[in-house]
Design a protein around this motif. Structure first.
Motif, PDB file in Angstrom:
ATOM      1  N   PRO A   6      51.923  18.552  54.311  1.00  0.00           N
ATOM      2  CA  PRO A   6      50.761  17.877  55.170  1.00  0.00           C
ATOM      3  C   PRO A   6      51.301  16.929  55.876  1.00  0.00           C
ATOM      4  O   PRO A   6      51.908  15.931  55.622  1.00  0.00           O
ATOM      5  N   VAL A   7      50.798  16.585  57.276  1.00  0.00           N
ATOM      6  CA  VAL A   7      50.715  15.631  57.964  1.00  0.00           C
ATOM      7  C   VAL A   7      49.408  15.518  58.841  1.00  0.00           C
ATOM      8  O   VAL A   7      48.726  16.454  59.050  1.00  0.00           O
ATOM      9  N   GLN A   8      48.999  14.184  59.135  1.00  0.00           N
ATOM     10  CA  GLN A   8      47.790  14.044  60.131  1.00  0.00           C
ATOM     11  C   GLN A   8      47.994  14.214  61.504  1.00  0.00           C
ATOM     12  O   GLN A   8      49.269  13.921  61.896  1.00  0.00           O
ATOM     13  N   ALA A   9      47.354  14.661  62.377  1.00  0.00           N
ATOM     14  CA  ALA A   9      47.260  14.665  63.620  1.00  0.00           C
ATOM     15  C   ALA A   9      47.885  13.489  64.128  1.00  0.00           C
ATOM     16  O   ALA A   9      47.354  12.484  63.905  1.00  0.00           O
ATOM     17  N   GLY A  10      49.063  13.682  65.074  1.00  0.00           N
ATOM     18  CA  GLY A  10      49.520  12.443  65.859  1.00  0.00           C
ATOM     19  C   GLY A  10      50.853  12.111  65.005  1.00  0.00           C
ATOM     20  O   GLY A  10      51.684  11.133  65.412  1.00  0.00           O
ATOM     21  N   GLY A  11      51.033  12.477  63.649  1.00  0.00           N
ATOM     22  CA  GLY A  11      52.192  11.974  62.981  1.00  0.00           C
ATOM     23  C   GLY A  11      53.339  13.060  63.280  1.00  0.00           C
ATOM     24  O   GLY A  11      53.406  13.893  64.203  1.00  0.00           O
ATOM     25  N   SER A  12      54.466  12.759  62.301  1.00  0.00           N
ATOM     26  CA  SER A  12      55.596  13.390  62.670  1.00  0.00           C
ATOM     27  C   SER A  12      56.124  14.016  61.388  1.00  0.00           C
ATOM     28  O   SER A  12      55.783  13.536  60.279  1.00  0.00           O
ATOM     29  N   ARG A  13      57.138  15.053  61.488  1.00  0.00           N
ATOM     30  CA  ARG A  13      57.547  15.628  60.543  1.00  0.00           C
ATOM     31  C   ARG A  13      58.939  16.099  60.896  1.00  0.00           C
ATOM     32  O   ARG A  13      58.937  16.634  62.000  1.00  0.00           O
ATOM     33  N   ASN A  31      57.047  15.557  66.737  1.00  0.00           N
ATOM     34  CA  ASN A  31      56.455  14.299  66.775  1.00  0.00           C
ATOM     35  C   ASN A  31      54.864  14.746  67.549  1.00  0.00           C
ATOM     36  O   ASN A  31      54.675  15.797  68.018  1.00  0.00           O
ATOM     37  N   ASN A  32      54.033  13.774  67.469  1.00  0.00           N
ATOM     38  CA  ASN A  32      52.664  13.888  68.056  1.00  0.00           C
ATOM     39  C   ASN A  32      52.134  15.471  67.670  1.00  0.00           C
ATOM     40  O   ASN A  32      51.633  15.991  68.420  1.00  0.00           O
ATOM     41  N   LEU A  33      52.302  15.539  66.303  1.00  0.00           N
ATOM     42  CA  LEU A  33      51.813  16.993  65.939  1.00  0.00           C
ATOM     43  C   LEU A  33      50.257  17.021  65.931  1.00  0.00           C
ATOM     44  O   LEU A  33      49.297  16.035  66.152  1.00  0.00           O
TER      45      LEU A  33
END
Length: 126
Positions: A11-18, A82-84
Motif C-alpha cells: 500500500p502507498v498513499q497518492a503522491g508517494g513512491s514505491r 513516483n507520484n503514484l
C-alpha cells in the motif's frame, strides 16, 4: 527452468513512491529484454515499461513518473514509481524476453514475452 520473481508491492498513499524489483533465475545470461505489465481489477492488462541493454520504453500513463532500470550482473530489473496515483493500483507483473531485444514497436505486446512472474500488488489510496 527460467522464472522471474517480483517483490516490493504494497500500500502507498497518492503522491508517494514505491520501488518494485524483479529477479530472473535459471538463465546463464541476463534476459535480453525485461519489463513490467500491470492489470487493475476489471481492466485489461497493459504494458508499463521495458528495458534492454540499449533502451528504455514507457507507456504514456507512466511516462515522467516511473523509471525502469536494471542490474544486468544480478539479472534484476527495477521499477521506481513516483507520484503514484489511485489509477496506478494494479497487480504488477515482471516479464522477460529470453531471446531478442526490446523494440519500440513491440515492447508493449504481451505475447512477445515468454517469461512472466506471479505479480506483486500495488494499492494506491487517495
Amino acid at each position: 527452468q527460467v522464472q522471474v520473481v517480483e517483490s516490493g508491492g504494497g500500500p502507498v498513499q497518492a503522491g508517494g513512491s514505491r520501488r518494485l524489483s524483479c529477479t530472473a533465475s535459471g538463465l546463464r545470461y541476463p534476459p535480453d529484454c525485461m519489463g513490467w505489465f500491470r492489470q487493475a481489477a476489471g481492466k485489461e492488462r497493459e504494458a508499463v515499461a521495458s528495458i534492454d541493454a540499449f533502451s528504455t520504453y514507457y507507456t504514456q500513463p507512466v511516462k515522467g513518473r516511473f523509471t525502469v532500470s536494471r542490474d544486468a550482473t544480478a539479472n534484476t530489473v527495477y521499477l521506481q514509481m513516483n507520484n503514484l496515483k489511485p489509477e496506478d493500483t494494479a497487480m504488477y507483473y515482471c516479464v522477460a524476453r529470453t531471446s531478442g531485444y526490446c523494440y519500440s514497436n513491440d515492447y508493449y505486446v504481451a505475447d512477445k514475452y515468454n517469461v512472466w512472474g506471479r505479480g506483486t500488488q500495488v494499492d494506491v489510496s487517495s
